[in-house]
Design a protein around this motif. Structure first.
Motif, short mmCIF file in Angstrom:
data_model
loop_
_atom_site.label_atom_id
_atom_site.label_comp_id
_atom_site.label_asym_id
_atom_site.label_seq_id
_atom_site.Cartn_x
_atom_site.Cartn_y
_atom_site.Cartn_z
N ALA A 91 0.22 -1.12 -0.36
CA ALA A 91 0.07 -0.30 0.73
C ALA A 91 1.12 1.24 0.12
O ALA A 91 0.07 2.14 -0.48
N GLU A 92 1.38 1.26 0.25
CA GLU A 92 2.87 2.18 0.95
C GLU A 92 4.41 2.33 -0.48
O GLU A 92 4.76 3.24 -0.72
N PHE A 93 4.85 0.87 -0.41
CA PHE A 93 6.02 1.40 -1.18
C PHE A 93 5.61 0.24 -2.63
O PHE A 93 4.76 -0.81 -3.04
N ASP A 94 6.84 0.85 -3.48
CA ASP A 94 6.42 0.22 -4.57
C ASP A 94 7.80 -1.00 -4.93
O ASP A 94 8.79 -0.64 -4.99
N VAL A 95 7.16 -1.99 -5.18
CA VAL A 95 8.62 -2.94 -5.19
C VAL A 95 9.44 -2.87 -6.59
O VAL A 95 9.99 -4.06 -6.65
N HIS A 96 8.85 -2.31 -7.37
CA HIS A 96 9.16 -2.27 -9.14
C HIS A 96 10.39 -1.16 -8.86
O HIS A 96 11.08 -1.30 -9.53
N LEU A 97 9.85 0.00 -8.04
CA LEU A 97 11.13 1.33 -7.84
C LEU A 97 11.80 0.41 -6.89
O LEU A 97 11.60 1.12 -5.02
N VAL A 102 24.53 8.40 5.80
CA VAL A 102 24.43 7.01 5.77
C VAL A 102 24.17 6.71 4.27
O VAL A 102 22.82 8.08 3.97
N GLU A 103 24.05 6.21 3.63
CA GLU A 103 23.50 5.65 2.37
C GLU A 103 22.33 4.59 2.75
O GLU A 103 23.04 3.65 3.60
N MET A 104 21.67 4.65 2.49
CA MET A 104 20.36 3.61 2.45
C MET A 104 19.15 3.28 0.69
O MET A 104 19.80 4.36 0.38
N TYR A 105 19.68 1.71 1.34
CA TYR A 105 19.36 1.29 0.08
C TYR A 105 17.81 0.58 0.10
O TYR A 105 18.07 -0.41 1.12
N GLY A 106 16.73 0.21 -0.85
CA GLY A 106 15.10 0.08 -0.34
C GLY A 106 14.66 0.56 -1.42
O GLY A 106 14.67 1.38 -2.10
N TYR A 107 12.96 0.19 -1.09
CA TYR A 107 11.97 -0.12 -2.04
C TYR A 107 10.99 1.65 -1.82
O TYR A 107 11.20 1.80 -0.83
N LEU A 108 10.46 2.30 -2.84
CA LEU A 108 10.87 3.89 -2.56
C LEU A 108 9.25 3.63 -2.82
O LEU A 108 8.74 2.92 -3.05
N GLY A 109 8.37 4.67 -2.20
CA GLY A 109 7.65 5.17 -1.61
C GLY A 109 6.42 5.12 -3.13
O GLY A 109 7.03 5.73 -4.25
N HIS A 110 4.94 4.71 -3.64
CA HIS A 110 3.73 5.28 -4.72
C HIS A 110 4.33 6.57 -4.86
O HIS A 110 4.19 7.67 -3.27
N GLY A 111 3.83 6.88 -5.75
CA GLY A 111 3.49 8.05 -6.11
C GLY A 111 4.75 9.34 -6.01
O GLY A 111 4.26 10.26 -5.98
N GLY A 112 5.86 8.87 -6.08
CA GLY A 112 6.72 9.93 -5.71
C GLY A 112 6.85 10.20 -4.26
O GLY A 112 7.56 11.45 -3.84
N ARG A 113 5.97 9.63 -3.14
CA ARG A 113 6.36 9.90 -1.73
C ARG A 113 8.13 9.44 -1.33
O ARG A 113 8.92 8.09 -1.55
N LYS A 114 7.90 10.17 -0.23
CA LYS A 114 9.50 10.10 -0.53
C LYS A 114 9.37 9.85 1.17
O LYS A 114 10.16 9.30 1.95
N MET A 115 9.49 8.37 0.88
CA MET A 115 9.24 6.84 1.66
C MET A 115 10.89 6.04 0.98
O MET A 115 10.95 5.84 -0.09
N SER A 147 11.47 2.02 2.28
CA SER A 147 11.87 1.10 2.82
C SER A 147 13.26 0.66 2.83
O SER A 147 13.10 -0.05 1.78
N ILE A 148 13.57 -0.01 3.81
CA ILE A 148 15.11 -0.16 4.19
C ILE A 148 14.99 -1.26 4.03
O ILE A 148 14.44 -2.50 4.51
N MET A 149 16.43 -1.67 3.00
CA MET A 149 16.60 -3.08 2.48
C MET A 149 18.00 -2.62 2.86
O MET A 149 18.52 -3.72 4.19
N THR A 150 18.85 -1.57 3.14
CA THR A 150 20.24 -2.53 3.84
C THR A 150 20.51 -0.41 4.10
O THR A 150 19.84 0.16 3.14
N ILE A 151 21.54 -0.13 4.77
CA ILE A 151 22.42 0.67 5.49
C ILE A 151 23.72 0.71 5.45
O ILE A 151 23.87 -0.16 6.40
N THR A 152 24.03 1.68 5.01
CA THR A 152 25.43 1.73 4.37
C THR A 152 25.82 2.78 5.56
O THR A 152 25.98 3.53 5.70
N LEU A 153 26.64 2.66 7.20
CA LEU A 153 27.17 3.97 7.77
C LEU A 153 28.35 4.23 7.23
O LEU A 153 29.09 3.69 6.51
#
Length: 120
Positions: A21-27, A87-100, A102-108
């Motif tokens: 509902a919040e994140f796009d698995v393709h982005l 930090v550098e975060m890698y993950g799934y982006l929010g739908h519709g350009g929302r600045k969200m 979903s964390i997959m990894t964080i490089t410290l």
């Protein structure tokens, strides 16, 4: 008593959100920024961080992770990431350009990588 339990559960279920509902698995994206807020509590760990966009302007992003118990089992602590850390975060982006994110990894800053969800 059963009626009250059903009402309470319905409120809990309604308040919780699904990933899709919040994140796009393709982005997916990798974002580098500075932590401005830390919520190391349930139901999900959250980090607010500021990223410079392509025009050099600050953007505030909301990064969401798994519940604390899952992250503790993977070696995270409440002090793993602090306000002011870059930090550098890698993950799934929010739908519709929302600045969200979903964390997959964080490089410290020191190069260590914290894994929330394994990258594909």
């Amino acid at each position: 008593m059963l009626f009250l339990s059903v009402i309470m559960m319905a409120g809990t279920l309604h308040a919780h959100h699904s990933f899709t509902a919040e994140f796009d698995v393709h982005l997916k994206a990798k974002l580098r920024g500075t932590i401005t807020e830390v919520w190391f509590k349930n139901p999900h760990v959250r980090y607010v961080f500021v990223v410079k966009n392509e025009k050099g302007r600050d953007e505030t992003w909301d990064a969401r992770g798994s519940p604390i118990v899952w992250l503790l089992r993977k070696g995270w602590t409440k002090d793993s990431i602090k306000v002011g850390d870059t930090v550098e975060m890698y993950g799934y982006l929010g739908h519709g350009g929302r600045k969200m994110l979903s964390i997959m990894t964080i490089t410290l800053q020191d190069g260590r990588v914290l894994v929330d969800k394994p990258p594909e």
